[in-house]
Write an enzyme that holds these catalytic residues in place. Sequence first.
Site, PDB file in Angstrom:
ATOM      1  N   SER A 108     122.180 116.655  66.653  1.00 19.39           N
ATOM      2  CA  SER A 108     121.981 115.228  66.387  1.00 19.39           C
ATOM      3  C   SER A 108     121.828 114.997  64.887  1.00 19.39           C
ATOM      4  O   SER A 108     121.229 115.821  64.197  1.00 19.39           O
ATOM      5  CB  SER A 108     120.728 114.720  67.110  1.00 19.39           C
ATOM      6  OG  SER A 108     120.423 113.406  66.668  1.00 19.39           O
ATOM      7  N   SER A 109     122.320 113.854  64.421  1.00 24.64           N
ATOM      8  CA  SER A 109     122.253 113.550  62.979  1.00 24.64           C
ATOM      9  C   SER A 109     120.808 113.395  62.511  1.00 24.64           C
ATOM     10  O   SER A 109     120.523 113.488  61.319  1.00 24.64           O
ATOM     11  CB  SER A 109     123.025 112.262  62.679  1.00 24.64           C
ATOM     12  OG  SER A 109     122.444 111.169  63.378  1.00 24.64           O
ATOM     13  N   CYS A 110     119.867 113.176  63.438  1.00 23.43           N
ATOM     14  CA  CYS A 110     118.479 113.002  62.986  1.00 23.43           C
ATOM     15  C   CYS A 110     117.867 114.326  62.556  1.00 23.43           C
ATOM     16  O   CYS A 110     116.755 114.366  62.032  1.00 23.43           O
ATOM     17  CB  CYS A 110     117.629 112.312  64.042  1.00 23.43           C
ATOM     18  SG  CYS A 110     117.369 113.299  65.489  1.00 23.43           S
ATOM     19  N   TYR A 137     111.950 115.620  68.286  1.00 16.21           N
ATOM     20  CA  TYR A 137     113.272 115.752  68.912  1.00 16.21           C
ATOM     21  C   TYR A 137     114.240 116.414  67.945  1.00 16.21           C
ATOM     22  O   TYR A 137     114.976 117.337  68.309  1.00 16.21           O
ATOM     23  CB  TYR A 137     113.763 114.351  69.286  1.00 16.21           C
ATOM     24  CG  TYR A 137     115.209 114.249  69.681  1.00 16.21           C
ATOM     25  CD1 TYR A 137     116.178 113.843  68.760  1.00 16.21           C
ATOM     26  CD2 TYR A 137     115.622 114.537  70.973  1.00 16.21           C
ATOM     27  CE1 TYR A 137     117.509 113.745  69.109  1.00 16.21           C
ATOM     28  CE2 TYR A 137     116.957 114.428  71.341  1.00 16.21           C
ATOM     29  CZ  TYR A 137     117.898 114.038  70.400  1.00 16.21           C
ATOM     30  OH  TYR A 137     119.228 113.923  70.750  1.00 16.21           O
ATOM     31  N   LYS A 141     116.617 119.881  68.125  1.00 18.41           N
ATOM     32  CA  LYS A 141     118.075 119.929  67.908  1.00 18.41           C
ATOM     33  C   LYS A 141     118.421 120.906  66.775  1.00 18.41           C
ATOM     34  O   LYS A 141     119.413 121.628  66.828  1.00 18.41           O
ATOM     35  CB  LYS A 141     118.597 118.536  67.584  1.00 18.41           C
ATOM     36  CG  LYS A 141     118.394 117.519  68.700  1.00 18.41           C
ATOM     37  CD  LYS A 141     118.952 118.006  70.043  1.00 18.41           C
ATOM     38  CE  LYS A 141     120.236 117.369  70.412  1.00 18.41           C
ATOM     39  NZ  LYS A 141     120.712 117.804  71.758  1.00 18.41           N
ATOM     40  N   HIS A 180     118.671 103.367  72.289  1.00 14.89           N
ATOM     41  CA  HIS A 180     119.076 103.328  70.880  1.00 14.89           C
ATOM     42  C   HIS A 180     119.372 101.873  70.518  1.00 14.89           C
ATOM     43  O   HIS A 180     119.441 101.003  71.395  1.00 14.89           O
ATOM     44  CB  HIS A 180     120.318 104.211  70.667  1.00 14.89           C
ATOM     45  CG  HIS A 180     120.018 105.673  70.681  1.00 14.89           C
ATOM     46  ND1 HIS A 180     120.261 106.475  71.767  1.00 14.89           N
ATOM     47  CD2 HIS A 180     119.454 106.479  69.758  1.00 14.89           C
ATOM     48  CE1 HIS A 180     119.888 107.714  71.490  1.00 14.89           C
ATOM     49  NE2 HIS A 180     119.392 107.742  70.277  1.00 14.89           N
TER      50      HIS A 180
HETATM   51  O1  GFB Z   1     119.113 103.715  67.215  1.00  8.89           O
HETATM   52  P1  GFB Z   1     117.707 103.845  66.746  1.00  8.89           P
HETATM   53  O2  GFB Z   1     116.636 103.611  67.746  1.00  8.89           O
HETATM   54  O3  GFB Z   1     117.515 105.272  66.169  1.00  8.89           O
HETATM   55  O4  GFB Z   1     117.340 102.820  65.533  1.00  8.89           O
HETATM   56  P2  GFB Z   1     117.751 105.963  64.767  1.00  8.89           P
HETATM   57  C1  GFB Z   1     118.256 102.545  64.526  1.00  8.89           C
HETATM   58  C2  GFB Z   1     117.721 101.395  63.670  1.00  8.89           C
HETATM   59  O5  GFB Z   1     117.842 100.180  64.459  1.00  8.89           O
HETATM   60  C3  GFB Z   1     116.243 101.428  63.197  1.00  8.89           C
HETATM   61  C4  GFB Z   1     116.687  99.370  64.292  1.00  8.89           C
HETATM   62  O6  GFB Z   1     116.231 100.965  61.873  1.00  8.89           O
HETATM   63  C5  GFB Z   1     115.573 100.398  64.095  1.00  8.89           C
HETATM   64  O7  GFB Z   1     114.468  99.761  63.473  1.00  8.89           O
HETATM   65  N1  GFB Z   1     116.511  98.523  65.476  1.00  8.89           N
HETATM   66  C6  GFB Z   1     116.553  97.185  65.456  1.00  8.89           C
HETATM   67  C7  GFB Z   1     116.312  98.932  66.731  1.00  8.89           C
HETATM   68  N2  GFB Z   1     116.332  96.685  66.685  1.00  8.89           N
HETATM   69  C8  GFB Z   1     116.190  97.767  67.510  1.00  8.89           C
HETATM   70  C9  GFB Z   1     115.958  97.891  68.903  1.00  8.89           C
HETATM   71  O8  GFB Z   1     115.834  96.920  69.653  1.00  8.89           O
HETATM   72  N3  GFB Z   1     115.891  99.144  69.401  1.00  8.89           N
HETATM   73  C10 GFB Z   1     116.035 100.256  68.605  1.00  8.89           C
HETATM   74  N4  GFB Z   1     115.976 101.471  69.170  1.00  8.89           N
HETATM   75  N5  GFB Z   1     116.238 100.183  67.258  1.00  8.89           N
HETATM   76  C11 GFB Z   1     117.792 107.984  66.329  1.00  8.89           C
HETATM   77  C12 GFB Z   1     116.793 108.977  66.853  1.00  8.89           C
HETATM   78  O9  GFB Z   1     117.267 107.414  65.146  1.00  8.89           O
HETATM   79  O10 GFB Z   1     119.020 108.596  66.002  1.00  8.89           O
HETATM   80  C13 GFB Z   1     117.340 109.679  68.048  1.00  8.89           C
HETATM   81  O11 GFB Z   1     115.576 108.277  67.173  1.00  8.89           O
HETATM   82  C14 GFB Z   1     118.752 110.162  67.827  1.00  8.89           C
HETATM   83  O12 GFB Z   1     116.511 110.741  68.361  1.00  8.89           O
HETATM   84  C15 GFB Z   1     119.630 109.123  67.161  1.00  8.89           C
HETATM   85  O13 GFB Z   1     118.722 111.291  67.034  1.00  8.89           O
HETATM   86  C16 GFB Z   1     120.972 109.715  66.766  1.00  8.89           C
HETATM   87  O14 GFB Z   1     119.176 105.984  64.406  1.00  8.89           O
HETATM   88  O15 GFB Z   1     116.786 105.401  63.784  1.00  8.89           O
END
Ligand code: GFB
Length: 313
Positions: A108-110, A137, A141, A180
Amino acid sequence: MKRDARVFVAGGTTLPGRALIDVLRAERFTRLVGIGADEPDVTDAAATEAFFAAARPEYVFLCAGKSGGIGLNRAYPVELMRDNLLATTNVLHAAHRAGTARLLYLASSCAYPKHAPQPLAVGALGTGPMEPTSEAYATAKFAGWKLCAAYRREYGCRFVTGFPANAFGPHDDFGADSGHVIPALIRRAHDAKVRGDAELVVWGTGTPRREFVYARDLARACLFVAENYEGDAPINLGGGTDVSIADVASAVADVVGFRGRIRFDAAHPDGAPLKALDSAPLREMGWRAEADFRAALAETYDWFLHHRATEGT
Ligand code: GFB
């Protein structure tokens, strides 16, 4: 890769796993094993060993392991880390013992450092602290990648690790708090439209940027790498669309048909400020993504509309 080889997608009900099964079938792989109810609980070592001893898959795509958005990662670091460590260690060991000819592990990119130079190149892995919101997490990975490399080095296994961008598409988790960003915003924009809400709240400041890849393109990249990449180094599976969260929110509202205001709630974390992958190695091998971002959003929303009742999205 022989089209009549036994192929196992570990994590066949995950977003990338479902897309891979569709792509493998479209590419006329005729012997997919461990599909649906036949898939073992890969967090259980004995069940995984028994499955591999019986099915003896020649090719394995390791997509298993719980994942979710920034909200799920902050709430359940133990469950996410433990599930991924168990699934990855069990499948890698069983694949080695069963003599699997080729395995691609989806990391995963994280797992990249929070402030690594962008676009993220695999040489930056392990050079700095990860984003805290997904560190548990992400460490699982990262460990999966290192274990994959160890099987390659110690036993000569043809195991390779791919680092995907943020994937989205059908069969995702559309939970408002667990998903996500794209599926979560689709869910919330849809509900806001149906309720006639005046505004849609978007977490964070809207300024972070992400590279989003449509699940079908990610699956195509996994198959392409499994068939064409023999390097020891991991490889980025990018080629997606680099876009800000604010622009994603506008695009989702537009696709869903939500006409109200968008309000950014900075009480929620932004997570990593930027995640875009350096996918030059993949591009130089001739691979290209096909999906148009807006069309992929529309396809994803359409899938959500027609499946939300059944698949518990
Ligand atoms: O996709 P996301 O949850 O994960 O959040 P990451 C991406 C961005 O979207 C953050 C914003 O800046 C959040 O603040 N965001 C805005 C939201 N509204 C929302 C919402 O309603 N839900 C969510 N979830 N985000 C993930 C990792 O990081 O990257 C995973 O947590 C995984 O483990 C994935 O590795 C590839 O991109 O920040």
